[in-house]
Design a protein around this motif. Structure first.
Motif, short mmCIF file in Angstrom:
data_model
loop_
_atom_site.label_atom_id
_atom_site.label_comp_id
_atom_site.label_asym_id
_atom_site.label_seq_id
_atom_site.Cartn_x
_atom_site.Cartn_y
_atom_site.Cartn_z
N THR A 1 -18.08 -0.51 52.30
CA THR A 1 -18.98 -1.65 52.12
C THR A 1 -19.12 -2.01 50.65
O THR A 1 -19.06 -3.18 50.27
N VAL A 2 -19.31 -1.00 49.81
CA VAL A 2 -19.42 -1.27 48.37
C VAL A 2 -18.08 -1.77 47.82
O VAL A 2 -18.05 -2.55 46.86
N ALA A 3 -16.98 -1.37 48.44
CA ALA A 3 -15.67 -1.89 48.04
C ALA A 3 -15.61 -3.40 48.22
O ALA A 3 -15.11 -4.13 47.35
N LEU A 4 -16.14 -3.90 49.35
CA LEU A 4 -16.19 -5.34 49.59
C LEU A 4 -17.09 -6.05 48.59
O LEU A 4 -16.76 -7.12 48.07
N ASP A 5 -18.23 -5.45 48.31
CA ASP A 5 -19.16 -6.03 47.34
C ASP A 5 -18.49 -6.19 45.97
O ASP A 5 -18.56 -7.24 45.34
N VAL B 1 -15.15 11.70 54.73
CA VAL B 1 -16.51 11.69 55.25
C VAL B 1 -17.14 10.31 54.99
O VAL B 1 -17.45 9.58 55.89
N GLU B 2 -17.37 9.98 53.74
CA GLU B 2 -17.66 8.62 53.30
C GLU B 2 -16.72 8.35 52.13
O GLU B 2 -16.35 9.26 51.40
N SER C 1 -14.92 14.36 47.88
CA SER C 1 -14.34 13.38 48.80
C SER C 1 -12.85 13.21 48.56
O SER C 1 -12.04 13.17 49.50
N ALA C 2 -12.47 13.11 47.29
CA ALA C 2 -11.05 12.92 46.95
C ALA C 2 -10.21 14.12 47.35
O ALA C 2 -9.07 13.96 47.81
N ALA C 3 -10.76 15.32 47.20
CA ALA C 3 -10.03 16.54 47.60
C ALA C 3 -9.76 16.53 49.10
O ALA C 3 -8.67 16.88 49.56
N MET C 4 -10.75 16.09 49.88
CA MET C 4 -10.54 15.96 51.32
C MET C 4 -9.48 14.91 51.61
O MET C 4 -8.61 15.10 52.47
N PHE D 1 -12.99 5.05 54.41
CA PHE D 1 -12.59 6.39 54.85
C PHE D 1 -13.76 7.10 55.53
O PHE D 1 -13.96 8.30 55.37
N HIS D 2 -14.53 6.33 56.29
CA HIS D 2 -15.64 6.86 57.08
C HIS D 2 -15.13 7.91 58.07
O HIS D 2 -13.94 7.97 58.38
N MET D 3 -16.03 8.72 58.61
CA MET D 3 -15.66 9.83 59.49
C MET D 3 -14.80 9.42 60.68
O MET D 3 -13.96 10.18 61.15
N ALA D 4 -15.00 8.20 61.20
CA ALA D 4 -14.27 7.78 62.39
C ALA D 4 -12.90 7.21 62.07
O ALA D 4 -12.09 7.00 62.98
N LYS D 5 -12.61 6.98 60.79
CA LYS D 5 -11.37 6.30 60.42
C LYS D 5 -10.16 7.22 60.57
O LYS D 5 -10.27 8.44 60.72
#
Length: 367
Positions: free
Chosen positions: A55-59, A185-186, A230-233, A176-180
């Motif tokens: 979402t912040v990426a779109l903003d 994770v986020e 997050s990046a490591a994941m 990259f939300h959990m469901a993606k």
């Protein structure tokens, strides 16, 4: 319960996170830089910028292209809320356009009638990883000198004419939300081939502070930095990405086979041979959808996803005129939202479960 989605996370992600905890750098370090490089290479974009969520990426993308109060941005009537709310967040006006029943994404043939002197950009998605008609969108955008933003939250892993989805717009965003298909994770990513735009999104991501100008703020930005955790994941997930897509295709093909074998009265998106699909969703259009979804869950313990239950303009924030919008007639979108049902799909879903789900559908449709 068979969930509609399930992340594939194991000891590799855990070990990667432990290594970050043993280091002395928790944000915007080497893991973030390497994740950006890997995603840039995979998506075939010159530049990739990791951020805290989609979402912040779109903003940031909208700010980077200069969208401001009074501007209009064309948005599909059927999409995730962030595609539209990010426009409203700029005090600009989302203009909702109908979708194509063949691919469930924005209908290019409806775009041109929505363009005015205030129109500055087109946002489009690839619903469930099914490509929108980008060539037609691009032709219209070029004709009217509009910027194309690809909200590619569902696009990762798909390609058309050997071009990866997720980087076809002037600027594109990903989640990259959990469901993606790939999760941190986020988290999210911004892609562009434009060096000036890349420099601007770098600054906007870091509270308006350009690289190497500590405590000097040149723009009104935000803190959208991705963590090293997050990046490591993400780095571990991208190693598995081809496997994820292979398994999703196997499951989708089995669904298609069984739906045809059982002669179910459902509609599927139109697929073509020049496209490789990643199947973030496995969507069907079905009559009596709410009854089917409820009974699948209550009786057969199969969770599904109704994405999305209403066109964006029917969301309370717009229908109550809390935020201004414009729309064209969207009969396909309204029909779609009454019938769409996304069946479970994720790499660890067993083939026997797919067959069970389709058999359950068949039993419920008899009722």
């Amino acid at each position: 319960m068979i969930p509609w989605a399930q992340p594939n996370i194991d000891k590799h992600e855990l070990n990667a996170v432990i290594k970050v905890f043993k280091s002395d750098r928790f944000t915007m370090g080497n893991h973030v830089k390497l994740f950006e490089e890997k995603m840039s290479s995979y998506c075939e974009a010159k530049y990739a910028l990791a951020v805290s969520n989609g979402t912040v990426a779109l903003d940031i993308a909208l700010k980077a292209i200069g969208i401001k109060a009074g501007d209009e941005v064309i948005v599909p009537a059927v999409t995730y809320f962030s595609s539209a709310s990010s426009v409203s967040y700029q005090n600009a006006t989302p203009v909702f356009v109908d979708i194509d029943i063949n691919n469930f994404s924005i209908d290019p043939n409806k775009i041109e009638k929505a363009i005015t002197k205030k129109t500055k950009a087109i946002i489009y998605i690839d619903y469930g990883g099914i490509p929108a008609d980008y060539q037609k969108i691009k032709k219209i955008a070029n004709k009217h000198k509009l910027v194309i933003i690809n909200d590619a939250a569902q696009s990762l892993g798909s390609s058309v004419d050997n071009k990866r989805l997720g980087c076809l717009g002037d600027i594109s965003t990903m989640s990259f939300h959990m469901a993606k298909i790939l999760t941190t994770v986020e988290g999210g990513m911004i892609f562009t081939n434009n060096k000036k735009l890349y420099s601007k999104v770098q600054t906007l991501r870091n509270i308006g502070e350009p690289i190497n100008f500590k405590y000097n703020h040149h723009l009104i930005g935000t803190n959208a930095r991705m963590t090293e955790i997050s990046a490591a994941m993400g780095l571990e997930q991208i190693k598995k990405l081809n496997f994820f897509i292979k398994k999703r295709n196997e499951i989708a093909n089995l669904y298609i086979k069984k739906i045809k074998e059982f002669d179910l009265s459902v509609s599927l998106p139109k697929l073509n041979k020049t496209t490789k699909y990643s199947y973030f969703f496995f969507p069907i259009l079905i009559s009596n959808r709410d009854f089917i979804a409820r009974k699948l869950k209550d009786i057969y313990k199969v969770d599904t996803r109704i994405a999305y239950p209403m066109p964006i303009y029917q969301q309370k924030v717009y229908s109550d005129k809390v935020s201004f919008y414009k729309k064209k007639q969207c009969p396909v979108s309204e029909q779609f939202c009454n019938q769409i049902l996304n069946l479970p799909i994720y790499p660890s879903l067993k083939h026997k479960d797919v067959i069970f789900i389709v058999e359950s559908l068949k039993e419920l449709m008899k009722k």
